[in-house]
Every structure is written in structure tokens, then in C-alpha cells.
Scaffold this motif. Structure first.
Motif, PDB file in Angstrom:
ATOM      1  N   VAL A 173      75.132  73.220  14.590  1.00 53.56           N
ATOM      2  CA  VAL A 173      74.261  73.853  15.584  1.00 53.56           C
ATOM      3  C   VAL A 173      72.908  73.147  15.653  1.00 53.56           C
ATOM      4  N   HIS A 174      72.444  72.642  14.501  1.00 50.65           N
ATOM      5  CA  HIS A 174      71.127  72.001  14.418  1.00 50.65           C
ATOM      6  C   HIS A 174      71.286  70.511  14.110  1.00 50.65           C
ATOM      7  N   ALA A 175      72.193  69.854  14.833  1.00 53.56           N
ATOM      8  CA  ALA A 175      72.502  68.447  14.557  1.00 53.56           C
ATOM      9  C   ALA A 175      71.276  67.554  14.696  1.00 53.56           C
ATOM     10  N   ASP A 176      70.329  67.941  15.549  1.00 48.93           N
ATOM     11  CA  ASP A 176      69.151  67.100  15.768  1.00 48.93           C
ATOM     12  C   ASP A 176      68.247  67.020  14.555  1.00 48.93           C
ATOM     13  N   THR A 177      68.438  67.896  13.559  1.00 46.27           N
ATOM     14  CA  THR A 177      67.573  67.875  12.380  1.00 46.27           C
ATOM     15  C   THR A 177      67.891  66.710  11.445  1.00 46.27           C
ATOM     16  N   LEU A 178      69.000  66.001  11.701  1.00 49.09           N
ATOM     17  CA  LEU A 178      69.328  64.792  10.934  1.00 49.09           C
ATOM     18  C   LEU A 178      69.437  63.591  11.873  1.00 49.09           C
ATOM     19  N   SER A 179      68.663  63.605  12.926  1.00 48.38           N
ATOM     20  CA  SER A 179      68.849  62.639  14.010  1.00 48.38           C
ATOM     21  C   SER A 179      68.475  61.212  13.630  1.00 48.38           C
ATOM     22  N   THR A 180      67.711  61.006  12.561  1.00 51.54           N
ATOM     23  CA  THR A 180      67.323  59.640  12.192  1.00 51.54           C
ATOM     24  C   THR A 180      68.219  59.057  11.098  1.00 51.54           C
ATOM     25  N   ARG A 181      69.161  59.828  10.614  1.00 47.43           N
ATOM     26  CA  ARG A 181      70.054  59.315   9.569  1.00 47.43           C
ATOM     27  C   ARG A 181      71.074  58.348  10.176  1.00 47.43           C
ATOM     28  N   PRO A 182      71.472  57.303   9.450  1.00 46.55           N
ATOM     29  CA  PRO A 182      72.509  56.385   9.963  1.00 46.55           C
ATOM     30  C   PRO A 182      73.824  57.120  10.202  1.00 46.55           C
ATOM     31  N   VAL A 183      74.562  56.681  11.216  1.00 48.43           N
ATOM     32  CA  VAL A 183      75.827  57.319  11.562  1.00 48.43           C
ATOM     33  C   VAL A 183      76.793  57.277  10.376  1.00 48.43           C
ATOM     34  N   GLN A 184      76.809  56.174   9.643  1.00 50.83           N
ATOM     35  CA  GLN A 184      77.712  56.053   8.499  1.00 50.83           C
ATOM     36  C   GLN A 184      77.405  57.112   7.445  1.00 50.83           C
ATOM     37  N   ARG A 216      78.845  60.896  17.375  1.00 48.90           N
ATOM     38  CA  ARG A 216      79.511  59.679  16.906  1.00 48.90           C
ATOM     39  C   ARG A 216      79.970  59.845  15.461  1.00 48.90           C
ATOM     40  N   ALA A 217      79.133  60.469  14.646  1.00 46.12           N
ATOM     41  CA  ALA A 217      79.500  60.685  13.244  1.00 46.12           C
ATOM     42  C   ALA A 217      80.715  61.598  13.129  1.00 46.12           C
ATOM     43  N   VAL A 218      80.792  62.617  13.982  1.00 47.56           N
ATOM     44  CA  VAL A 218      81.955  63.514  13.985  1.00 47.56           C
ATOM     45  C   VAL A 218      83.215  62.740  14.347  1.00 47.56           C
ATOM     46  N   LEU A 219      83.133  61.884  15.364  1.00 50.29           N
ATOM     47  CA  LEU A 219      84.296  61.075  15.752  1.00 50.29           C
ATOM     48  C   LEU A 219      84.744  60.171  14.598  1.00 50.29           C
ATOM     49  N   ASP A 220      83.794  59.524  13.953  1.00 45.77           N
ATOM     50  CA  ASP A 220      84.141  58.650  12.828  1.00 45.77           C
ATOM     51  C   ASP A 220      84.764  59.446  11.689  1.00 45.77           C
ATOM     52  N   ALA A 221      84.189  60.607  11.386  1.00 45.01           N
ATOM     53  CA  ALA A 221      84.698  61.421  10.280  1.00 45.01           C
ATOM     54  C   ALA A 221      86.119  61.893  10.552  1.00 45.01           C
ATOM     55  N   VAL A 247      83.226  53.807  22.487  1.00 42.95           N
ATOM     56  CA  VAL A 247      83.596  52.875  21.410  1.00 42.95           C
ATOM     57  C   VAL A 247      84.081  53.642  20.186  1.00 42.95           C
ATOM     58  N   ALA A 248      83.327  54.672  19.796  1.00 40.06           N
ATOM     59  CA  ALA A 248      83.696  55.460  18.616  1.00 40.06           C
ATOM     60  C   ALA A 248      85.034  56.162  18.825  1.00 40.06           C
ATOM     61  N   ALA A 249      85.291  56.631  20.045  1.00 39.43           N
ATOM     62  CA  ALA A 249      86.548  57.319  20.325  1.00 39.43           C
ATOM     63  C   ALA A 249      87.732  56.366  20.221  1.00 39.43           C
ATOM     64  N   ALA A 250      87.599  55.155  20.778  1.00 38.20           N
ATOM     65  CA  ALA A 250      88.692  54.177  20.687  1.00 38.20           C
ATOM     66  C   ALA A 250      88.981  53.821  19.231  1.00 38.20           C
ATOM     67  N   ARG A 251      87.926  53.626  18.451  1.00 34.61           N
ATOM     68  CA  ARG A 251      88.100  53.310  17.034  1.00 34.61           C
ATOM     69  C   ARG A 251      88.794  54.461  16.296  1.00 34.61           C
TER      70      ARG A 251
END
Length: 344
Positions: A173-184, A216-221, A247-251
Motif C-alpha cells: 500500500v505504501h510502496a513509495d516509501t522505498l522508492s529510492t531502493r534498487p529494484v534488485q 518492476r520489483a514485484v514482476l521480478d520477484a 521489459v520486466a514482464a517479458a523477462r
């Protein structure tokens, strides 16, 4: 030695040598003291580790373990807890945590999460991750909400180790609170919530996630976890306006390993953005998608090297049909780049 015996011109040198010798002696004594202290700490940590192991095996009474923990220094206590936690199953870790939940060391880390020192709060969060009890979850949740972002991430990681789905729900719900963390880093965090956490991720994907980086992180996970129930939601991102999501979805679809995704990935081979075409070709290779041989053969003539590369290697992976298509390109293609890639 008297300065009158060595001459006044050497007196300053003697003074310097005396001071240097004293400094060196002090340095050696300090280093020896530090080494002895480190050795004693290692010995005490080993003793407590053995008591923890004995307690889990039923050989050390709970009262004796609590007394040993009470007498241990904080550093020794947490060294032993960290060492043994890596060897335990979840049930054993919970059992050990219940034995130590009133330990002064655990209570001290709970208090430290309210500290103003950001680094100290991060350390407390990492330590409390090893003690899965209701008290630690409560203070970790408060720390996650309070922030700042570095502490929020440390607290979220600790809660993920305890499979605390309520905190995952808050993060979604508060995904923006980690918005500067790398996707990985975000992807690793989301995966660590385990199988039950993946169900929440699928639901969030179907409803929509506001923060692009988090999505993007959710798609990768989900892709790395091979969560097949996410296929429909992942395929929908191939039609997103955001290049990063396509790109993340295709991967992710390549990682899911589901033949049902082949038609959607074949359409993605015609995406206007080359990174999407390249990832779609790579995914089709991973799926050994024989129905995509003709479409992949066309992409070997793509204007972008990476697309040609992934399309040709996908054909090689698919099997005899793909290799036949490569041979045909070598012999008959009018595109020199395609012939070169097919030969490779």
C-alpha cells in the motif's frame, strides 16, 4: 645513559628514540590486550552457542540457558544467536526465541529501535530478525512505519524473515516509501516473504501498483519465484505504456516457464522498443517455443544487435527446427548481419 657520556649533539636523538620506544611499547600492549579480549569473546560466544544447541536438544534446562544469556555480554550473545540461527529450522528458531524473549539483550534491542541513531536502529532490526516473537514483530512494524528509509528496509527485511504478511501488505500500500531502493534489493525483499507472500503480490499486481519501481520489483520477484498463478497479470504488463514494465514482464514470463505465454511473447517480438524485443526473444528461447521459430527467424534480421543475438540463440536452444531455420538463414538470407549471427 648520561648525556655527558654520549655527547650533547646526540641528546635529542636519544629523547626521540625513548619516546618512540614508549609509543611502540604502548601500541604492542594495546594490540595484545585487544587480541586477548577478542579471544575471550570468541570463547564466550562458543560456550553460549553450545548451551543454545544443548537447550534445543533437551540437554540444557531453560533456566540454565536464561542464566547464561543473562551473564553474557551483548556482543557475545548476538554472535551466538546469529551463528546458531543459520542452522535452525523455523520451528526450532521459534522455540529458541520463546526461551529468550525476556532476555535483557532482546529487550535492549527493542528499546534501541526507538533510538535517534539511525545506524543503531538498523543494527537492532537485523538482530531482532533472529528472534521471531510477537514483541519483536510489534517494534519492527513501528520502526518500518516510522522510517527513515534505511531503517524501514532493515525492519522490512527482518519482518520478511519472520514471514509477517501484515508488513508485506503495508509495503504494497505504501510502496513509495522505498522508492529510492534498487529494484534488485526490493525484489529480494519481496521474495523473502515466502510462498504465502507471493499470493499477496499476485493480488497487488492484478489491482495495480502505483510506484513503478516497486511494480518492476514485484514482476521480478514473481518471475524468479516461478509463481505460475501470476501469468495473466504479468502478461498484461506487456501492454503497459512504461518501457521498464514491458521489459520486466517479458523477462518474468521466460522465468515462469509456461507455454501458455508463447503467443503473448511472440506479439512482443514486434514491440517498438528493442529491449522488449530482445527480452521476448530470450524468453521464447527459455521456453523452447517451437511455434515461434518463424517469428524468431525474422528477428535475426532485426536492426538491433541484441535482438538479433537473442533471437538466434533462442533458435539454437529450441532444437532441430530452430537449427534448421539458422541454416536456412546462412544460405538464403539477403541480410549480411543475419547470416553472420546465424553462423555464430
Amino acid at each position: 645513559m648520561s648525556t655527558s657520556l654520549i655527547g650533547p649533539q646526540f641528546a635529542p636523538l636519544l629523547g626521540i628514540a625513548t619516546v618512540s620506544g614508549a609509543v611502540m611499547l604502548g601500541f604492542l600492549l594495546a594490540r595484545a590486550t585487544k587480541r586477548d579480549h577478542r579471544n575471550r569473546n570468541r570463547h564466550h560466544s562458543s560456550d553460549l552457542f553450545r548451551m543454545l544447541s544443548g537447550s534445543l536438544a533437551g540437554k540444557v534446562p531453560g533456566a540454565a540457558l536464561r542464566q547464561a544469556a543473562r551473564d553474557a555480554e551483548s556482543e557475545n550473545f548476538w554472535d551466538a544467536i546469529e551463528a546458531i540461527a543459520a542452522t535452525l529450522r523455523p520451528r526450532e528458531r521459534r522455540e529458541l526465541a520463546r526461551s529468550l524473549e525476556r532476555s535483557r539483550h532482546v529487550l535492549a534491542e527493542c528499546r534501541a529501535l526507538r533510538d535517534d541513531d539511525e545506524l543503531r536502529r538498523e543494527l537492532a532490526a537485523r538482530r531482532l530478525a533472529l528472534i521471531p516473537i510477537s514483541r519483536s514483530r510489534r517494534v519492527l512494524r513501528r520502526a518500518m512505519v516510522r522510517g527513515p528509509e534505511t531503517v524501514r528496509l532493515a525492519a522490512a527485511r527482518a519482518l520478511s524473515m519472520q514471514r509477517d504478511l501484515a508488513s508485506l501488505g503495508w509495503l504494497l500500500v505504501h510502496a513509495d516509501t522505498l522508492s529510492t531502493r534498487p529494484v534488485q534489493a526490493l525484489s529480494g525483499l519481496l521474495r523473502s516473504f515466502g510462498p504465502r507472500g507471493r499470493a499477496l503480490l499476485v493480488t497487488a499486481l492484478e489491482r495495480g501498483i502505483v510506484d513503478l519501481r516497486f511494480e518492476r520489483a514485484v514482476l521480478d520477484a514473481l518471475g524468479l519465484s516461478r509463481c505460475r498463478s501470476a501469468r495473466v497479470g504479468v502478461e498484461a504488463r506487456l501492454r503497459s505504456d512504461a518501457l521498464e514494465l514491458r521489459v520486466a514482464a517479458a523477462r518474468a514470463l521466460g522465468r515462469l516457464g509456461m507455454g501458455e505465454s508463447i503467443p503473448a511473447l511472440m506479439l512482443a517480438l514486434a514491440d517498438p522498443a528493442w529491449p522488449v524485443r530482445a527480452q521476448a526473444a530470450h524468453a521464447l528461447g527459455r521456453l523452447r517455443a517451437a511455434p515461434a521459430v518463424d517469428a524468431l527467424a525474422e528477428r535475426v534480421s532485426d536492426r538491433t544487435w541484441w535482438v538479433r543475438h537473442h533471437a538466434a540463440y533462442a533458435l539454437a536452444i529450441i532444437g532441430s527446427e530452430g537449427r534448421d531455420a539458422l541454416c536456412e538463414l546462412v544460405v538464403r538470407s539477403d541480410d549480411g548481419f543475419a547470416r553472420e549471427m546465424a553462423r555464430e
